[in-house]
Design an enzyme around this catalytic site. Structure first.
Site, mmCIF file in Angstrom:
data_model
loop_
_atom_site.group_PDB
_atom_site.id
_atom_site.type_symbol
_atom_site.label_atom_id
_atom_site.label_comp_id
_atom_site.label_asym_id
_atom_site.label_seq_id
_atom_site.Cartn_x
_atom_site.Cartn_y
_atom_site.Cartn_z
ATOM 1 N N LEU A 198 2.557 -16.175 7.978
ATOM 2 C CA LEU A 198 1.142 -15.905 8.265
ATOM 3 C C LEU A 198 0.884 -14.440 8.617
ATOM 4 C CD1 LEU A 198 0.094 -19.180 10.179
ATOM 5 C CD2 LEU A 198 -0.175 -18.642 7.742
ATOM 6 N N GLY A 230 -1.035 -14.238 5.188
ATOM 7 C CA GLY A 230 -1.628 -15.512 4.769
ATOM 8 C C GLY A 230 -2.550 -16.060 5.848
ATOM 9 N N ALA A 286 5.899 -15.368 -1.292
ATOM 10 C CA ALA A 286 5.898 -14.542 -0.084
ATOM 11 C C ALA A 286 6.451 -13.151 -0.380
ATOM 12 C CB ALA A 286 6.745 -15.212 1.001
ATOM 13 N N THR A 331 5.468 -8.968 -11.213
ATOM 14 C CA THR A 331 4.258 -8.153 -11.354
ATOM 15 C C THR A 331 4.319 -7.214 -12.556
ATOM 16 O OG1 THR A 331 3.007 -6.365 -10.290
ATOM 17 C CG2 THR A 331 5.317 -6.486 -9.744
ATOM 18 N N TYR A 389 6.830 -0.807 -4.667
ATOM 19 C CA TYR A 389 6.532 -2.235 -4.812
ATOM 20 C C TYR A 389 7.111 -2.772 -6.130
ATOM 21 C CZ TYR A 389 3.773 -6.347 -5.971
ATOM 22 O OH TYR A 389 3.396 -7.598 -6.374
ATOM 23 N N LYS A 416 10.304 -5.629 -6.960
ATOM 24 C CA LYS A 416 10.148 -6.836 -7.783
ATOM 25 C C LYS A 416 11.127 -6.819 -8.958
ATOM 26 C CE LYS A 416 6.805 -9.086 -5.673
ATOM 27 N NZ LYS A 416 6.794 -10.522 -5.357
ATOM 28 N N ASN A 430 -3.593 -8.215 -13.216
ATOM 29 C CA ASN A 430 -4.420 -8.110 -11.996
ATOM 30 C C ASN A 430 -5.038 -9.448 -11.601
ATOM 31 O OD1 ASN A 430 -3.980 -5.309 -12.754
ATOM 32 N ND2 ASN A 430 -5.446 -4.894 -11.121
ATOM 33 N N GLY A 457 0.482 6.282 -7.852
ATOM 34 C CA GLY A 457 1.160 5.049 -8.262
ATOM 35 C C GLY A 457 0.344 4.181 -9.202
HETATM 36 N N1 UFG Z 1 -9.695 1.015 -7.505
HETATM 37 C C1 UFG Z 1 -10.737 1.854 -7.159
HETATM 38 N N2 UFG Z 1 -11.296 1.704 -5.922
HETATM 39 C C2 UFG Z 1 -10.873 0.766 -5.028
HETATM 40 C C3 UFG Z 1 -9.814 -0.069 -5.394
HETATM 41 C C4 UFG Z 1 -9.245 0.081 -6.636
HETATM 42 O O1 UFG Z 1 -11.129 2.692 -7.954
HETATM 43 O O2 UFG Z 1 -11.428 0.721 -3.911
HETATM 44 C C5 UFG Z 1 -9.092 1.132 -8.834
HETATM 45 C C6 UFG Z 1 -7.608 1.433 -8.796
HETATM 46 O O3 UFG Z 1 -7.358 2.805 -8.689
HETATM 47 C C7 UFG Z 1 -7.153 0.821 -10.110
HETATM 48 C C8 UFG Z 1 -8.094 -0.372 -10.306
HETATM 49 O O4 UFG Z 1 -9.216 -0.109 -9.479
HETATM 50 O O5 UFG Z 1 -7.353 1.710 -11.136
HETATM 51 C C9 UFG Z 1 -7.500 -1.691 -9.908
HETATM 52 O O6 UFG Z 1 -6.970 -1.553 -8.587
HETATM 53 P P1 UFG Z 1 -6.517 -2.780 -7.703
HETATM 54 O O7 UFG Z 1 -6.063 -2.216 -6.381
HETATM 55 O O8 UFG Z 1 -7.546 -3.835 -7.690
HETATM 56 O O9 UFG Z 1 -5.280 -3.352 -8.501
HETATM 57 P P2 UFG Z 1 -3.965 -2.582 -8.971
HETATM 58 O O10 UFG Z 1 -4.095 -2.422 -10.445
HETATM 59 O O11 UFG Z 1 -3.645 -1.390 -8.186
HETATM 60 O O12 UFG Z 1 -2.898 -3.625 -8.473
HETATM 61 C C10 UFG Z 1 -2.451 -4.635 -9.242
HETATM 62 C C11 UFG Z 1 -1.811 -5.663 -8.332
HETATM 63 C C12 UFG Z 1 -0.588 -5.093 -7.695
HETATM 64 C C13 UFG Z 1 0.309 -4.468 -8.728
HETATM 65 C C14 UFG Z 1 -0.422 -3.450 -9.533
HETATM 66 C C15 UFG Z 1 0.423 -2.856 -10.619
HETATM 67 O O13 UFG Z 1 -2.731 -6.077 -7.336
HETATM 68 O O14 UFG Z 1 0.096 -6.139 -7.047
HETATM 69 O O15 UFG Z 1 -1.528 -4.089 -10.147
HETATM 70 O O16 UFG Z 1 0.060 -1.531 -10.838
HETATM 71 F F1 UFG Z 1 1.347 -3.839 -8.142
#
Ligand code: UFG
Length: 327
Positions: free
Chosen positions: A33, A36, A73, A116, A140, A144, A169, A283
């Protein structure tokens, strides 16, 4: 089947628990938790322990008759992983190693692992299939990938079976079960955009508009969390039919830019979502879009919620429910 779900109180975990229950499985949740939620337990028994606690982990798994484990988890924030790499390796790699050893000691031989798209790094092809080179650009993703490699080795040296499901995503919500995404802090685009619109979150910043994409913003493959959940049900139910080790990319095969996603959220909310353009977030690859052909062919999986509008609408319904139910 009698199943243990680690991380079953989290976002993808709780939706998968819901799908497993709907399919008639007997589910016990193991969750510390830390991220979660109790409200996501859906009446399942909770084993409230941490995977780093090997003593209790071994004791809790033995003699319970679990036939398989679905392992959600993990720590899963790219930015946090950069700042706390050892913590990420300890949780994600160490935690999974402990889990596998405890499973073997308890004679549980089937594992479905949450992997991922972050294991691929910057793509070299438009669609990413399972054979695409693995070159993570964040910690991250590294953790994985290391776990996938560890699991493959374990399956080669014993009668253990593992299926790795690589999410693109994860987004959306199950409005029937009143489940949805709730992270603190929230870093994901869709909830951030919706909360900015509702005035319940921070103003939205768009991270970078100078990427080599159609409109300069990052392109992602948003997959509805209920579709991810159904892939888990298929993976655990069909594990005997497949080889001991398998990897599957799970996405819709459609790329949407950050601007597309903001437009879909605006449609769901019915108002404009003001946002500012900030620098790139470290990243973040420019584009990540899945080829899920292997999951279609071998798991019989196909996503039921393909459009970004539908995903954004379900996420918005969830935001409204959360706001009203906690008011
Ligand atoms: N973004 C914004 N503003 C925000 C949040 C996100 O512009 O406030 C952009 C990010 O830069 C990215 C896109 O929206 O370009 C998507 O971002 P998210 O944080 O929603 O998702 P991610 O693509 O970063 O993350 C997902 C998974 C992770 C995984 C990653 C792989 O949630 O677990 O893809 O790159 F690691």
């Amino acid at each position: 089947m009698k199943l243990l779900v680690t991380g079953g109180a989290g976002f993808v975990g709780s939706h998968s628990v819901n799908a497993l229950l709907q399919a008639g499985h007997d589910v016990t949740i193991l969750d510390n938790l830390s991220t979660g939620h109790r409200w996501a337990l859906q009446g399942c028994e909770l084993i409230p322990i941490d995977l780093r606690d090997t003593y209790h982990l071994n004791r809790k798994l033995k003699g319970r008759g679990f036939e398989g484990v679905l392992h959600f988890a993990a720590k899963s924030l790219v930015g946090e992983s950069k700042n706390q790499p050892a913590m990420y390796y300890q949780n994600n790699v160490g935690g999974t190693t402990n889990l596998v050893r405890a499973m073997q000691a308890a004679d549980i031989q089937k594992l479905v692992f949450s992997s991922t798209a972050a294991i691929f790094g910057n793509p070299i092809s438009d669609l990413i299939d399972e054979e695409h080179p693995k070159a993570p650009i964040n910690v991250y993703g590294q953790t994985k990938l290391v776990v996938e490699q560890m699991l493959q080795a374990v399956t080669q040296s014993s009668n253990f079976s593992a299926t790795c499901l690589r999410y693109f995503n994860a987004a959306g919500a199950n409005n029937t079960a009143n489940l949805g995404e709730w992270h603190e802090p929230e870093t994901h685009l869709i909830p951030n955009a919706l909360r900015a619109a509702a005035g319940t979150g921070n103003p939205l910043t768009l991270f970078g508009d100078d990427y080599p994409t159609v409109d300069g913003t990052c392109v992602r493959d948003y997959v509805h969390v209920d579709d991810l959940a159904s892939a888990h049900v298929a993976a655990i139910e069909q594990m005997d039919k497949r080889g001991a080790f398998g990897t599957y990319n799970l996405g819709n095969g459609n790329g949407y830019s950050v601007k597309d996603v903001i437009a879909a959220c605006e449609k769901a909310v019915g108002t404009e979502i003001p946002h500012t353009i900030g620098p790139r977030r470290e990243g973040d690859p420019a584009t990540l879009v899945a080829s899920a052909q292997k999951a279609h062919n071998e798991l019989g999986w196909s996503p039921k919620h393909e459009g970004i509008d539908e995903i954004a609408q379900s996420a918005w319904n969830w935001e409204c429910y959360r706001r009203d139910s906690l008011a």
